[in-house]
Write an enzyme that holds these catalytic residues in place. Structure first.
Site, PDB file in Angstrom:
ATOM      1  N   ARG A 409       0.833  -1.208   0.000  1.00  0.00           N
ATOM      2  CA  ARG A 409       0.000   0.000   0.000  1.00  0.00           C
ATOM      3  C   ARG A 409       0.861   1.248   0.000  1.00  0.00           C
ATOM      4  O   ARG A 409       0.565   2.220  -0.690  1.00  0.00           O
ATOM      5  CB  ARG A 409      -0.962   0.016   1.210  1.00  0.00           C
ATOM      6  CG  ARG A 409      -1.986   1.174   1.111  1.00  0.00           C
ATOM      7  CD  ARG A 409      -2.932   1.230   2.297  1.00  0.00           C
ATOM      8  NE  ARG A 409      -4.027   2.170   2.056  1.00  0.00           N
ATOM      9  CZ  ARG A 409      -3.985   3.469   2.355  1.00  0.00           C
ATOM     10  NH1 ARG A 409      -2.903   4.011   2.893  1.00  0.00           N
ATOM     11  NH2 ARG A 409      -5.026   4.245   2.102  1.00  0.00           N
ATOM     12  N   CYS A 410       1.951   1.230   0.767  1.00  0.00           N
ATOM     13  CA  CYS A 410       2.851   2.390   0.834  1.00  0.00           C
ATOM     14  C   CYS A 410       3.452   2.723  -0.537  1.00  0.00           C
ATOM     15  O   CYS A 410       3.759   3.874  -0.831  1.00  0.00           O
ATOM     16  CB  CYS A 410       4.007   2.116   1.800  1.00  0.00           C
ATOM     17  SG  CYS A 410       3.517   1.722   3.475  1.00  0.00           S
TER      18      CYS A 410
END
Length: 418
Positions: A409-410
């Site tokens: 996600r990052c």
């Protein structure tokens, strides 16, 4: 990547990912030493060649499923416009206090300039002061830019440029602002937290702390990277869009360890009715408050303490089954796997998520919850048809990438979800 513009639109964490922004990690990741790794916000230095092989798996899966935009390509196109180039260089010169380099930067070709703005510019030592500073770079490398999640966020049809907690990441936001403001690639409303806050030092906002749960619900982390003052500004902007009721749920986060830097390191959405949680913080009692804010017709009408994220969302009609990072059996496993981004999942469609392969207890827990485990390589080689799988976890290798302090996600900034 074709030339047609897209309209930005993100109304959830799990809607089918149609377009995403990535930055392929390059020499900037290695332009550090153990001595300055901490300043670069790393706890260790990376082996770039291995990190790139791991990143290729993420990139390969996303290329199969979504339209992928690359930061460096977009930046180069922006720099081909002389007016936009000058605006960005002047802003960098002013914000990073390097006015003496503006003329040199303006003479560079768009491709070379794009490279330098990301990989860094060595200092030109011609004074005693510069020599004694023991500083190698006039423009520091953007060590963290492969975590594209943080410098900007799409909320609905709005692109928000974030105000980073650390000055070493400020240029990431300046670049993202230039890309969105150019309107060469994307149609959206744009608001910039630096500008709205008049660069107020108490205002900090990073994208890893912002989850769009529904078009009327934001979930925001309040910790070392996103301040309460920053959240107040986001809420103010969120109030302005549309009408009717809206909801903001704020989760306080510990200042340490560093693996808690963003909310998405302890809570991410897997499906419309499932979330990955770090149990000690999200489900156990802790000193960290969950605060509920209700908005009606553009005004905050209620702020109250709320009994945790899951409970707050349930009251708003989002009933989530938690899956425990590290598995339910052992707090050691939970802590170890959370440290290596075991709670940090990217949904590419409802129930179809990307994760690191190393977090085996988390994957076992997902398997018990009906998720099929498939490797990124098998998806890239088309051994699996994702359309025929109902729920799955696509695993990418992760020995080096997690050392930078983040997961799938990052490393991704969704631009459009169905």
């Amino acid at each position: 990547m074709t030339e047609s513009k897209i309209t930005l639109n993100v109304q959830s964490e799990v809607g089918k990912l149609e377009a995403v922004l990535l930055h392929y990690p390059g020499p900037e990741v290695e332009n550090m030493t153990p001595r300055n790794a901490e300043r670069a916000l790393y706890s260790d230095i990376l082996n770039l060649s291995i990190a790139q092989k791991e990143y290729d798996q993420l990139h390969g899966v996303l290329s199969k499923t979504s339209r992928v935009y690359e930061v460096s390509d977009l930046l180069t196109k922006v720099l081909e416009n002389d007016i936009l180039k000058e605006q960005l260089i002047q802003k960098i010169g002013e914000m990073e206090q390097v006015p003496g380099y503006i003329d040199y930067l303006m003479k560079l070709s768009p491709r070379n300039l794009s490279k330098i703005l990301i990989e860094g510019l060595p200092i030109n030592i011609n004074t005693l002061t510069d020599y004694l500073r023991e500083e190698y770079y006039a423009l520091k490398p953007l060590y963290n830019f492969y975590f594209t999640r943080d410098a900007s966020v799409v909320i609905g049809n709005n692109a928000m440029v974030c105000k980073m907690a650390n000055s070493v990441r400020m240029r990431e936001s300046l670049i993202m602002n230039a890309i969105f403001k150019s309107r060469l690639f994307f149609d959206s409303n744009l608001f910039n937290i630096y500008d709205i806050s008049d660069n107020n030092p108490s205002v900090k906002v990073e994208g890893g702390d912002i989850l769009v749960i529904r078009d009327d619900i934001l979930l925001i982390g309040n910790g070392s990277r996103t301040s309460s003052q920053g959240i107040d500004l986001i809420v103010e902007e969120f109030c302005k869009t549309g009408s009717g009721k809206k909801h903001v749920i704020v989760q306080q986060l510990p200042e340490s360890p560093e693996s808690f830097i963003h909310l998405d390191m302890v809570f991410t959405m897997l499906d419309t009715n499932t979330a990955m949680v770090y149990k000690p913080l999200i489900m156990n009692s802790s000193p960290y408050q969950t605060v509920y804010m209700q908005i009606e017709d553009g005004k905050v009408v209620k702020i109250s303490s709320s009994g945790g994220i899951l409970n707050s969302l349930r009251k708003l009609g989002v009933d989530l089954e938690p899956v425990v990072c590290g598995g339910k059996a052992d707090e050691w496993d939970q802590e170890r796997e959370q440290w290596h981004s075991g709670a940090n999942f990217l949904a590419i469609a409802p129930g179809k998520v990307i994760s690191y392969a190393r977090n085996i207890h988390t994957l076992e827990e997902l398997s018990k919850n009906g998720f099929e485990i498939v490797t990124a390589q098998d998806v890239i080689n088309e051994k699996y048809n994702l359309d025929t799988l109902s729920k799955c976890v696509i695993t990418i290798e992760g020995s080096e990438l997690p050392r930078g302090g983040g997961g799938p996600r990052c490393m991704t900034m969704p631009l459009r979800r169905s």
